[in-house]
Scaffold this active site. Structure first.
Site, PDB file in Angstrom:
ATOM      1  N   ASP A 169      45.071  39.743  38.816  1.00 59.15           N
ATOM      2  CA  ASP A 169      44.419  38.573  39.384  1.00 59.15           C
ATOM      3  C   ASP A 169      44.166  37.578  38.243  1.00 59.15           C
ATOM      4  OD1 ASP A 169      43.247  36.802  41.103  1.00 59.15           O
ATOM      5  OD2 ASP A 169      41.914  38.245  42.026  1.00 59.15           O
ATOM      6  N   GLU A 210      35.691  32.031  46.670  1.00 61.96           N
ATOM      7  CA  GLU A 210      35.264  32.970  45.634  1.00 61.96           C
ATOM      8  C   GLU A 210      34.084  32.477  44.841  1.00 61.96           C
ATOM      9  OE1 GLU A 210      38.453  34.166  42.778  1.00 61.96           O
ATOM     10  OE2 GLU A 210      39.560  32.891  44.148  1.00 61.96           O
TER      11      GLU A 210
END
Ligand code: BGC
Ligand code: BGC
Length: 851
Positions: A336, A536
């Site tokens: 990620d 996020e």
């Protein structure tokens, strides 16, 4: 000098800005068997994990082809294959020099830095990158095309004009696996139109604490829903394994993410620590992975989070022994966003530990060049395990070959590329509209207020009434989904649009008034309200209280209800929330989640059909438990003392005659969280922040409408702009600083989360000195940005807005202790007024100035 002194005076107490960490108590669907074998924190016992087998056996001819390629590839090329750069930080020119295996566009990255670039521009950029990689000097090695990964997580959601499906939380309520297959197929097809070949979807997180800002990316709190969806979705995206168009034609490569345990972090903290037992990690959190592998998923993304204190990007037991060993996953593991850099002993540009643990491709968004150079050197020095490197490259090549990429040619020449009339076409939108209908959950319908007669006069109010940006949520054109307006969704419909079309067709009347004010006599009010977009980290909250500091929506509902007008609440949100007051203030309450671009699906269900036989009913059933109190989290079906307001699986239909009695409006807790990211508003510093004026060697605190620095070099006065005393004017007559300070806070995550320091200001007269903006810590300056360029371009006396990325001031690590997030310094005479200073999401507007 400047504010160093001010700071010295201030850093005494430490502000506790940490989220209260209610432990993510793990309620397993079944009692643990006798298999709690391991006691060493963060270590797993692979033997107890489920086995899986992908649908396609390794093809000896294909593996042989990879052997051949590996033999021809230079070391440089091999290292390049395992690195992915972000298009915000890598250009086609770079790709001519560096043979990288992949690029991505992060949520805020787009062609030319324009989040609203046309589909044509995306395809043109895909071509440019392809050509550049062909032009790269490969030192005699074979040409291997790059793959481009994108977050097509609710449709091809970075593209203007695409179909935006409801976010996963809504789809979870639909309980319709076949629908997920169609959504996957449409998303893949629209992705192909722009020449991209890989999506970072689906998110299969099992979300246990709804304070997490990514709750809506998960289908459910219970694995059963997600497990029932994942195969259909993966097959929809990739095609059936073994079929001719598997990963080709209208299909793309799919990614199951984030492996594993991302939805179970303590306190719902983004990138946090999952402290569950191995048994719960396996049966609850990781349950979708064997299913995804069996459906043929070709990529798995490692999670930012840790399990029992150990970061997943470096977890060999989970990445290698479990995923690749037990589950026989033969595709590749992508990292990620700079996630490797978070491993102990690693930095973004140096992290062999991740490769050695089993990561196959680094998402080295902005660090790709440094990482490439370091890793190449390490490979030359013999520090890299060459078998591991070859295995990582083999896995990437395997997926590239399976997907036909080696022969596919220029992106614009591939099937579907450039067929813009297929983007957001009516057939696609019809499926999204169906998904909206099926995702709605009816929580209250007292006296059978719904369905509404379409021949009546319906007032549609609330700030969500006519706002497709709001109803689409995060991961919509921009990363956080902020900054969008209705015109960014051509072809889409707001909730009001849908009601208006259908009511007018039936001879009724629909009125739009966001603030609810109308002169007309209305039969019913539909109030559309809820959370503003987030993604996020920025979406993490301290409690589940809806809008604790602003009761505009509640008052709007109550106004109609008190006037005896039947009132329908349509609630837009990325998670269940404590809305007892709002539930009391309406007759009917619909949880609409984040429906996406087809708001018309709501009218389809809440309006009465002329023909009873075709009346759409509510089908949605909660896939997340709904809380009774703001701090009732974690709250999950099957856990001890489970006592929700509406339980998992709840959802009324028109046949139900249940009346919801009045609910307690007592939150039983201090639920208003502190807001440390707002510094200045309405003419003053926002608590806990305070204003100091510094000159020479000392500074003075200013709390009233005016004040000055100790030597009167700096004066501060209140002025009126839109309201009384809503701005402050800062008058510098010599070197001095305007400083906003409090006890130290950590802004490092805000910096890696791409947030910017936003300031609305007005320069009143040409300054004689140099103006700058700085951030200070207890020991003095952490970083500064010159305002010279802004000043030169400014029109005197005009309000301007400026967003400077936190990452422009200094490295994120240096922002761990910030005492003064705002320091405006002038070296000479200047006059500047300010009205608003805070942290803000970068929507593409934020920039770096000169240091
Ligand atoms: C997110 C991923 C996403 C990636 C690329 C990360 O910050 O966690 O879900 O795929 O960025 O945008
Ligand atoms: C996100 C990306 C986003 C980036 C902004 C990352 O954490 O995953 O998608 O574009 O931050 O810098």
């Amino acid at each position: 000098m400047r504010s160093k002194l001010v700071i010295g005076m201030l850093f005494a107490q430490l502000l506790c800005c940490c989220l209260s960490s209610v432990q993510g108590q793990a309620a397993s669907p079944a009692e643990p068997l006798n298999n709690e074998v391991h006691s060493v924190a963060g270590e797993i016992n692979a033997e107890i994990w489920p086995q899986a087998q992908g649908p396609i056996a390794l093809d000896p001819a294909l593996e042989k082809r990879i052997d051949g390629l590996l033999n021809q590839m230079t070391l440089r090329q091999k290292v390049g294959q395992i690195i992915q750069g972000d298009i915000g930080s890598i250009t086609p020119e770079d790709v001519k020099k560096y043979p990288l295996g992949s690029i991505l566009n992060g949520g805020n990255s787009a062609p030319g830095g324009d989040n609203r670039a046309t589909a044509e521009k995306w395809l043109a950029l895909a071509d440019e990158f392809y050509k550049a990689s062909q032009a790269c000097d490969l030192g005699g090695g074979p040409f291997i095309p790059m793959i481009w990964g994108t977050d097509a997580v609710h449709g091809h959601n970075n593209i203007v004009g695409a179909t935006f499906f409801p976010h996963n939380i809504g789809l979870g309520c639909a309980r319709n696996p076949q629908l997920l297959g169609k959504i996957g197929a449409i998303t893949a097809l629209e992705t192909r139109i722009t020449g991209l070949e890989w999506t970072f979807a689906p998110t299969v997180a099992i979300v246990r604490d709804d304070r997490w800002g990514r709750t809506y990316e998960g289908y459910s709190e219970a694995p059963e829903v997600t497990v029932s969806y994942v195969a259909e979705l993966v097959k929809g995206i990739q095609g059936e394994a073994g079929s001719d168009d598997f990963l080709k034609g209208p299909h793309v490569i799919s990614t199951a993410k984030h492996f594993c345990g991302d939805g179970g972090t303590a306190g719902g903290k983004d990138q946090g620590d999952n402290q569950m037992s191995e048994y719960d990690l396996m049966t609850l959190q990781a349950a979708p992975y064997p299913v995804a592998v069996e459906a043929g998923v070709q990529c798995v993304m490692a999670s930012f989070s840790s399990w029992q204190g150990k970061k997943l990007h470096g977890h060999k037991g989970l990445l290698t022994d479990v995923l690749k060993g037990r589950m026989n996953f033969d595709g590749f593991v992508v990292g990620d966003w700079e996630g490797h850099g978070q491993l102990p002993g690693c930095s973004n540009t140096d992290c062999l530990a991740a490769l050695h643990a089993g990561l196959d491709m680094y998402m080295a968004a902005g660090s790709w060049k440094g990482l490439f150079e370091t890793t190449l050197k390490q490979a030359e020095n013999g520090e890299v395990n060459m078998d591991r490197l070859d295995d990582a490259v083999r896995r990437i090549l395997r997926v590239k070959i399976r997907s036909g990429l080696m022969e596919a040619g220029l992106p614009s020449t591939r099937p579907l590329a450039g067929q813009y009339d297929q983007l957001g076409k009516p057939e696609h939108r019809a499926v999204a509209r169906q998904a909206v209908r099926e995702s709605l959950v009816l929580l209250k319908n007292n006296s059978g207020v719904l369905p509404l007669s379409p021949s009546s006069t319906i007032l549609v109010a609330g700030d969500g009434a006519d706002d497709i940006g709001k109803q689409s949520g995060g991961w919509s054109l921009t990363w956080q989904g902020t900054g969008n307006t209705k015109k960014d969704f051509p072809g889409g419909s707001s909730v009001y649009d849908g009601i208006q079309q259908q009511v007018e067709a039936a001879g009724g009347k629909a009125l739009l008034a966001v603030d609810g004010n109308t002169e007309e006599k209305v039969d019913v009010a539909v109030v559309v309200f809820g959370e503003d977009p987030y993604a996020e980290f920025q979406g993490d909250v301290q409690t589940l209280a809806y809008s604790p500091t602003d009761d505009t929506d509640y008052r709007l509902l109550k106004k109609f209800k008190d006037a005896g007008i039947p009132t329908v609440a349509v609630f837009i949100s990325g998670r269940p929330m404590w809305v007892n007051r709002e539930l009391n203030a309406c007759d009917a309450f619909v949880a609409a989640w984040l429906p996406g671009s087809e708001g018309v699906g709501i009218a389809d269900v809440i309006l009465k059909s002329a023909d009873d036989a075709v009346q759409n009913d509510f089908k949605g059933k909660l896939s997340y438990s709904w809380p009774k109190l703001p701090n009732q989290t974690p709250l999950n079906v099957g856990s001890r003392d489970y006592d929700p307001l509406f339980e998992y699986g709840f959802g009324l239909t028109y046949a139900d005659q249940t009346e919801l009695a009045s609910l307690s409006e007592d939150p039983e807790t201090d639920y208003v969280g502190s807001n440390v990211e707002k510094f200045f508003a309405a003419g003053k510093a926002v608590a806990p922040w305070r204003i100091y004026l510094a000159d020479g060697v000392s500074s003075a605190l200013v709390e009233g409408t005016k004040g000055s620095s100790p030597n009167k070099v700096l004066e501060l006065i209140s002025e009126d702009d839109q309201a009384q005393e809503d701005v402050k004017t800062i008058k510098f007559s010599g070197p001095s600083s305007f400083v906003i300070s409090s006890s130290a806070i950590d802004l490092s995550r805000q910096s890696t989360g791409d947030m910017a320091l936003y300031i609305r200001y007005r320069i009143n007269e040409p300054p004689e000195g140099n103006l700058s903006l700085a951030i200070d810590g207890p020991e003095g300056g952490l970083g500064r940005q010159s305002l010279a360029g802004e000043v030169a371009a400014a029109e005197m006396g005009q309000w301007k807005e400026l967003s400077v990325k936190l990452s422009c001031f200094c490295d994120a690590a240096n922002l761990k202790s910030v005492t003064s997030p705002v320091v405006i310094h002038s070296s000479g005479k200047a006059s500047i007024s300010i009205s608003d200073i805070r942290l803000m999401a970068n929507e593409g507007q934020a920039k770096c100035l000169q240091p």
